[in-house]
Design an enzyme around this catalytic site. Structure first.
Site, short mmCIF file in Angstrom:
data_model
loop_
_atom_site.label_atom_id
_atom_site.label_comp_id
_atom_site.label_asym_id
_atom_site.label_seq_id
_atom_site.Cartn_x
_atom_site.Cartn_y
_atom_site.Cartn_z
CG HIS A 1 -0.23 0.07 2.53
ND1 HIS A 1 0.13 -1.06 3.23
CD2 HIS A 1 0.22 1.13 3.26
CE1 HIS A 1 0.75 -0.70 4.34
NE2 HIS A 1 0.82 0.61 4.38
CB ALA A 2 1.01 4.36 -1.41
#
Length: 139
Positions: A56-57
């Site tokens: 994820h970011a």
């Protein structure tokens, strides 16, 4: 803009080591040793062999990732370039900026991943789909 960070903005931060007769001590102080005010601390452990974490970011969250014990790889991706950092020293942390996709992989047996975060948990800050990350990153 935050989403314009690239993998070369992320770097290893040396943390202070106090050598003692009975072992070493590393102290991490807000703003002094980590370039943001820490709002949350968490750690990952007992990661089964072959498993990955992350994927994820974040839109705004900054992190300092430390291998408190053992080792693991952090794969950073800004949508154009990937960099791999192997963390294996408890006196070093990887500074990760918002707008960088991250994956953690290759955990050694008994490893502990300590994360200092600039914000409390907020699901709205996460980008969990890579294609949506790219769209956000380059809009």
């Amino acid at each position: 803009m935050i989403n314009k960070a690239n993998v070369y903005d992320c770097s290893i931060v040396e943390l202070p080591v106090n050598h003692r007769e009975k072992g070493n001590l590393t102290v991490i102080e807000n703003v002094k040793d980590v370039p943001f005010e820490v709002q949350r601390v968490y750690y990952l452990y007992d990661i089964p062999g072959g498993e990955s974490r992350g994927g994820h970011a974040h839109k705004e969250l900054r992190q300092l990732i430390v291998a408190a014990s053992g080792s693991f790889d952090v794969i950073l991706n800004d949508g154009k370039i990937k960099r791999i950092f192997t963390l294996n020293r408890p006196y070093q942390g990887l500074l990760v900026f918002p707008g960088i996709w991250r994956e953690l992989d290759n955990f050694s047996s008994g490893s502990v991943c300590l994360v200092l975060a600039s914000q409390v948990y907020d699901e709205m800050d996460y980008l969990r789909d890579y294609d949506l990350f790219l769209k956000w990153k380059f809009e």
